[in-house]
Motif scaffolding. Sequence first.
Motif, PDB file in Angstrom:
ATOM      1  N   GLY A 146      61.668  62.942 -49.585  1.00  0.00           N
ATOM      2  CA  GLY A 146      61.251  61.900 -48.663  1.00  0.00           C
ATOM      3  C   GLY A 146      59.980  61.182 -49.055  1.00  0.00           C
ATOM      4  N   LEU A 147      59.185  61.780 -49.977  1.00  0.00           N
ATOM      5  CA  LEU A 147      57.931  61.141 -50.353  1.00  0.00           C
ATOM      6  C   LEU A 147      58.125  60.042 -51.392  1.00  0.00           C
ATOM      7  CD1 LEU A 147      55.411  64.115 -50.587  1.00  0.00           C
ATOM      8  CD2 LEU A 147      55.405  62.243 -48.944  1.00  0.00           C
ATOM      9  N   LYS A 148      58.873  60.356 -52.439  1.00  0.00           N
ATOM     10  CA  LYS A 148      58.979  59.433 -53.567  1.00  0.00           C
ATOM     11  C   LYS A 148      59.521  58.074 -53.140  1.00  0.00           C
ATOM     12  CE  LYS A 148      60.933  58.934 -58.197  1.00  0.00           C
ATOM     13  NZ  LYS A 148      61.745  59.567 -59.259  1.00  0.00           N
ATOM     14  N   ALA A 149      60.594  58.081 -52.370  1.00  0.00           N
ATOM     15  CA  ALA A 149      61.208  56.806 -51.987  1.00  0.00           C
ATOM     16  C   ALA A 149      60.241  55.936 -51.210  1.00  0.00           C
ATOM     17  CB  ALA A 149      62.466  57.073 -51.166  1.00  0.00           C
ATOM     18  N   ARG A 150      59.431  56.541 -50.347  1.00  0.00           N
ATOM     19  CA  ARG A 150      58.502  55.759 -49.549  1.00  0.00           C
ATOM     20  C   ARG A 150      57.277  55.323 -50.350  1.00  0.00           C
ATOM     21  NH1 ARG A 150      61.563  58.527 -46.248  1.00  0.00           N
ATOM     22  NH2 ARG A 150      61.982  57.764 -44.138  1.00  0.00           N
ATOM     23  N   LEU A 151      56.805  56.200 -51.245  1.00  0.00           N
ATOM     24  CA  LEU A 151      55.652  55.825 -52.057  1.00  0.00           C
ATOM     25  C   LEU A 151      55.970  54.666 -52.996  1.00  0.00           C
ATOM     26  CD1 LEU A 151      54.192  59.343 -52.905  1.00  0.00           C
ATOM     27  CD2 LEU A 151      53.068  57.544 -51.605  1.00  0.00           C
ATOM     28  N   GLU A 152      57.216  54.607 -53.416  1.00  0.00           N
ATOM     29  CA  GLU A 152      57.607  53.517 -54.308  1.00  0.00           C
ATOM     30  C   GLU A 152      57.489  52.153 -53.624  1.00  0.00           C
ATOM     31  OE1 GLU A 152      61.522  54.587 -55.522  1.00  0.00           O
ATOM     32  OE2 GLU A 152      60.849  55.812 -57.219  1.00  0.00           O
ATOM     33  N   LYS A 153      57.532  52.124 -52.316  1.00  0.00           N
ATOM     34  CA  LYS A 153      57.463  50.874 -51.560  1.00  0.00           C
ATOM     35  C   LYS A 153      56.034  50.464 -51.234  1.00  0.00           C
ATOM     36  CE  LYS A 153      61.945  51.771 -49.353  1.00  0.00           C
ATOM     37  NZ  LYS A 153      62.646  51.955 -48.060  1.00  0.00           N
ATOM     38  N   LEU A 154      55.063  51.325 -51.585  1.00  0.00           N
ATOM     39  CA  LEU A 154      53.683  51.036 -51.228  1.00  0.00           C
ATOM     40  C   LEU A 154      53.051  50.037 -52.191  1.00  0.00           C
ATOM     41  CD1 LEU A 154      52.429  54.634 -50.395  1.00  0.00           C
ATOM     42  CD2 LEU A 154      53.283  52.899 -48.817  1.00  0.00           C
ATOM     43  N   GLY A 155      52.035  49.354 -51.696  1.00  0.00           N
ATOM     44  CA  GLY A 155      51.280  48.440 -52.539  1.00  0.00           C
ATOM     45  C   GLY A 155      50.222  49.170 -53.336  1.00  0.00           C
ATOM     46  N   ALA A 156      49.505  48.429 -54.150  1.00  0.00           N
ATOM     47  CA  ALA A 156      48.509  49.017 -55.048  1.00  0.00           C
ATOM     48  C   ALA A 156      47.399  49.719 -54.274  1.00  0.00           C
ATOM     49  CB  ALA A 156      47.924  47.930 -55.948  1.00  0.00           C
ATOM     50  N   ASN A 157      46.909  49.124 -53.205  1.00  0.00           N
ATOM     51  CA  ASN A 157      45.815  49.729 -52.435  1.00  0.00           C
ATOM     52  C   ASN A 157      46.230  51.065 -51.818  1.00  0.00           C
ATOM     53  OD1 ASN A 157      44.134  47.575 -53.006  1.00  0.00           O
ATOM     54  ND2 ASN A 157      44.641  46.470 -51.113  1.00  0.00           N
ATOM     55  N   GLU A 158      47.459  51.095 -51.281  1.00  0.00           N
ATOM     56  CA  GLU A 158      47.937  52.330 -50.659  1.00  0.00           C
ATOM     57  C   GLU A 158      48.118  53.429 -51.697  1.00  0.00           C
ATOM     58  OE1 GLU A 158      49.206  49.387 -50.127  1.00  0.00           O
ATOM     59  OE2 GLU A 158      48.827  48.980 -48.003  1.00  0.00           O
ATOM     60  N   LYS A 159      48.650  53.037 -52.889  1.00  0.00           N
ATOM     61  CA  LYS A 159      48.838  54.044 -53.944  1.00  0.00           C
ATOM     62  C   LYS A 159      47.489  54.566 -54.440  1.00  0.00           C
ATOM     63  CE  LYS A 159      53.359  52.580 -55.667  1.00  0.00           C
ATOM     64  NZ  LYS A 159      54.180  52.194 -56.844  1.00  0.00           N
ATOM     65  N   ALA A 160      46.501  53.706 -54.451  1.00  0.00           N
ATOM     66  CA  ALA A 160      45.166  54.141 -54.864  1.00  0.00           C
ATOM     67  C   ALA A 160      44.623  55.186 -53.904  1.00  0.00           C
ATOM     68  CB  ALA A 160      44.231  52.933 -54.922  1.00  0.00           C
ATOM     69  N   ALA A 161      44.881  54.996 -52.599  1.00  0.00           N
ATOM     70  CA  ALA A 161      44.424  55.974 -51.606  1.00  0.00           C
ATOM     71  C   ALA A 161      45.084  57.325 -51.824  1.00  0.00           C
ATOM     72  CB  ALA A 161      44.715  55.459 -50.202  1.00  0.00           C
ATOM     73  N   VAL A 162      46.385  57.296 -52.117  1.00  0.00           N
ATOM     74  CA  VAL A 162      47.098  58.548 -52.357  1.00  0.00           C
ATOM     75  C   VAL A 162      46.558  59.241 -53.600  1.00  0.00           C
ATOM     76  CG1 VAL A 162      49.339  59.559 -52.893  1.00  0.00           C
ATOM     77  CG2 VAL A 162      49.165  57.737 -51.200  1.00  0.00           C
ATOM     78  N   SER A 163      46.294  58.469 -54.645  1.00  0.00           N
ATOM     79  CA  SER A 163      45.806  59.070 -55.895  1.00  0.00           C
ATOM     80  C   SER A 163      44.442  59.722 -55.693  1.00  0.00           C
ATOM     81  CB  SER A 163      45.723  58.004 -56.992  1.00  0.00           C
ATOM     82  OG  SER A 163      44.733  57.028 -56.681  1.00  0.00           O
ATOM     83  N   LYS A 164      43.595  59.117 -54.854  1.00  0.00           N
ATOM     84  CA  LYS A 164      42.279  59.707 -54.593  1.00  0.00           C
ATOM     85  C   LYS A 164      42.407  61.056 -53.881  1.00  0.00           C
ATOM     86  CE  LYS A 164      39.750  55.321 -54.435  1.00  0.00           C
ATOM     87  NZ  LYS A 164      38.979  54.373 -53.592  1.00  0.00           N
ATOM     88  N   ILE A 165      43.399  61.126 -52.986  1.00  0.00           N
ATOM     89  CA  ILE A 165      43.626  62.400 -52.288  1.00  0.00           C
ATOM     90  C   ILE A 165      44.017  63.478 -53.293  1.00  0.00           C
ATOM     91  CG2 ILE A 165      45.131  63.575 -50.643  1.00  0.00           C
ATOM     92  CD1 ILE A 165      45.286  60.889 -49.139  1.00  0.00           C
ATOM     93  N   LEU A 166      44.933  63.154 -54.171  1.00  0.00           N
ATOM     94  CA  LEU A 166      45.412  64.126 -55.152  1.00  0.00           C
ATOM     95  C   LEU A 166      44.290  64.570 -56.077  1.00  0.00           C
ATOM     96  CD1 LEU A 166      48.828  62.479 -56.126  1.00  0.00           C
ATOM     97  CD2 LEU A 166      48.442  64.359 -54.534  1.00  0.00           C
ATOM     98  N   ILE A 167      43.514  63.639 -56.612  1.00  0.00           N
ATOM     99  CA  ILE A 167      42.438  63.966 -57.539  1.00  0.00           C
ATOM    100  C   ILE A 167      41.327  64.724 -56.821  1.00  0.00           C
ATOM    101  CG2 ILE A 167      40.678  63.017 -59.079  1.00  0.00           C
ATOM    102  CD1 ILE A 167      43.560  62.821 -60.102  1.00  0.00           C
ATOM    103  N   GLY A 168      41.023  64.312 -55.603  1.00  0.00           N
ATOM    104  CA  GLY A 168      39.967  64.979 -54.854  1.00  0.00           C
ATOM    105  C   GLY A 168      40.248  66.456 -54.656  1.00  0.00           C
ATOM    106  N   VAL A 169      41.480  66.788 -54.339  1.00  0.00           N
ATOM    107  CA  VAL A 169      41.828  68.197 -54.157  1.00  0.00           C
ATOM    108  C   VAL A 169      41.796  68.927 -55.490  1.00  0.00           C
ATOM    109  CG1 VAL A 169      43.646  69.775 -53.435  1.00  0.00           C
ATOM    110  CG2 VAL A 169      43.193  67.710 -52.117  1.00  0.00           C
TER     111      VAL A 169
END
Length: 750
Positions: A554-577
């Motif tokens: 359920g994550l991949k399909a929805r993340l693919e629809k996100l814009g650049a700003n939203e994907k940047a937010a997700v990447s910060k979460i992943l790197i931060g952890v």
Amino acid sequence: MEFWLLLGGGFVLYLVIKSMKKSSAAQSRSSQTPPPKKDAWSRTSSSNRVSTHIDDDEDEEDFATFTISYGHEEAKSKNKTTGKWVRSGESISVKGHTITGGNFYFGGQLASLDGYGTEASLVDDTLKADNQPLTYEDDSLGYWPKYNSISDKCRGALLSWLASERNDPAAPLGYVFIYFYGLERRVVVDSIQSGVDDTEFKAIFEEILRLKDIYGTSRSFLNYATRLLEIMCLLRPNVVSHADLERNPKQDSVLLKHKLAKAVDQGNPIQAELALAWLKFIPDYNLRKPARRCAYEFSQMFIRLYVKKYNEGIVVKPNKTRLKIEYYPASSTLRGIKIPHEDLPDPSSLKGPTNKLTAIADECTEALDSYSRYLGKSDTSRTDIAAVLLLPEELNDIGATLGLSKFKQWAEDSIENKNGIVDFSEFWQFTKTPLPAKINKKESELIQSLAERAGLGLVPDTRYHHAKPSVDGKLVLFSEGHGKYFEPSQAFNETGMTLRLGAMVATIDSHVDEAEFTLLKQLIDHDTNLSPTEKRSLHSYLIWRLNTASNVTGLKARLEKLGANEKAAVSKILIGVALADGKIDPNEVKQIEKLYTLLGLDKSLVTSDIHNVTTRKVTESNQPTSKGFELDESALAIHESQTKDVQSMLSAIFVDEEPIEETPTSEEYDTDKEDIGIDAQHYALYENLINRDRWSRNEMDELCKKLGLMTSGAIETINDWSFEKVDAPVLEEEADAVYVDQEIVEELEG
């Protein structure tokens, strides 16, 4: 022509109809002038025989003779000794029997109170008595037996019983009644008119209770004994009492009527237990099956709802109808007994108060219906988890003392010693049903209900965490639970998604560092938008995520629809952890790159994202400086994001990992009408219905709507099919619900 007819109460009607031979002249006289008749009802003996003669002066053969009899004449006795009461413990010898139990009248002269014959219980030692075992009986032992009218052999058997411990349930009940008649007279005559001290009065009360326990299987004896016990409680309330008689009155209870009358006369509110007793007394109201089958649960619920609605109780104004205490004796020789009592109002039949009581009773009955239906099945018990889960919420504490006590203790130990982490299979054992192959809606609702009834929370809860457990996976339990009215907030959903992503990164190397765990906990603790309940739930959700294999459904399909700003937010979460433990190695970077790719992010950005999240740049060997890093809190504190788009995105991707299977559609069934006798749509509905015993009308309508069926027509079609198969309907339709007869289901599937 002769007829013998056995009537109620032991009467025997002997009817003699003589043939009527009349001459034509006599017939002519009869038709012209009606013959004179004598109204000649006369009692032919002092006790039990009534004859009627209707005579014609010219031809007595024209008329019939009727004889009504108790069956046996009283024996003639020359004993002139006045009957006396033999006290308990006093020894006396009668016809070779030494009787030490006492509690009976002895002598030759003790008149019946109805004015005819002798006291039924009087033991006359001058009458013949043949020695017999106490189990002997013959037809002289009628409905209203008397010592002086039963046969010699029966008298011998009665004396054998009196000389025994008087506790043999095999003894004919007639002997017990003759003995009881004496106790009855001692109470309602002697104790009122002469000296029966309190000690003896109490001893008689206890003796009647003892007899009731032994011979109370006879409904007749039980009723008479109960009525006499009630009268004794009224006559001397300071000497004898019996709580059960007050709690469970019969519908002719004089004790209940008197207690009600006293409360109303004194202006006291009708307390809950008295209100429940009053309900059971109401002559024209019968408790329905759930109330009878689940008597204890019904009583508890009635009392609780009554107190909730009326506090100390309803207050009833005194009415004009006066209380009458009428006693109907077991003995035929105790007629016209009057019981002294106070002048009180009689509110027992007032419609206003009783309507309030029956309204509460109906509510309790409805709430207990599903529980009652379950207990009505074979091989079921009140301690079954399935039964406990059907109890109304008002009775949760009763459930805890039944099937939930062991489960609750196990769950609380797990919370205290294991952070609430338990195997699903271990949890499921408490349902006492086979381990399912897969977790669907039915199984999810069962474990959620079980946790709720124990006052606990469960993770994952499909209603709030958008995830479901696996049969071979883990569950996490937490204290207090979500509560009845819990509704997850936007902040709850967003934080939950963050924890999910964070847990995916933290478990990349199959090891969760303490720093990573602490960072994710801080996301929960520092969020002021979360309620205490939400924080408890999310803490347990984090533990479950860190102990459960990652799943990106359920994550991949929805993340693919996100814009650049939203994907940047997700990447910060992943790197931060990933950097929470202050270090990162090349293998971990490779795993993050794979995760980026899996989630539809550009994996080439991993290195630059690492540099952007830390305040110090990572060295060429991908090792951070000795001072570690400072987390860019603006990236992780998602509730403070500069754009609402990111917040919406976070909620949008927090979705079910795997959809819960709900109502099947007709396409799921390969059903041939010629084979089973019903079309696919109706069979699909039937297959779904049989998973439960009761469906509300709204639920039924929704099921039918999904299958394109009309509710009434669907029920009729399924029942017609059931009639054809097993000659009985499988569905029972009521105003607000549809019930499934599981016994018929078994026949249909047999």
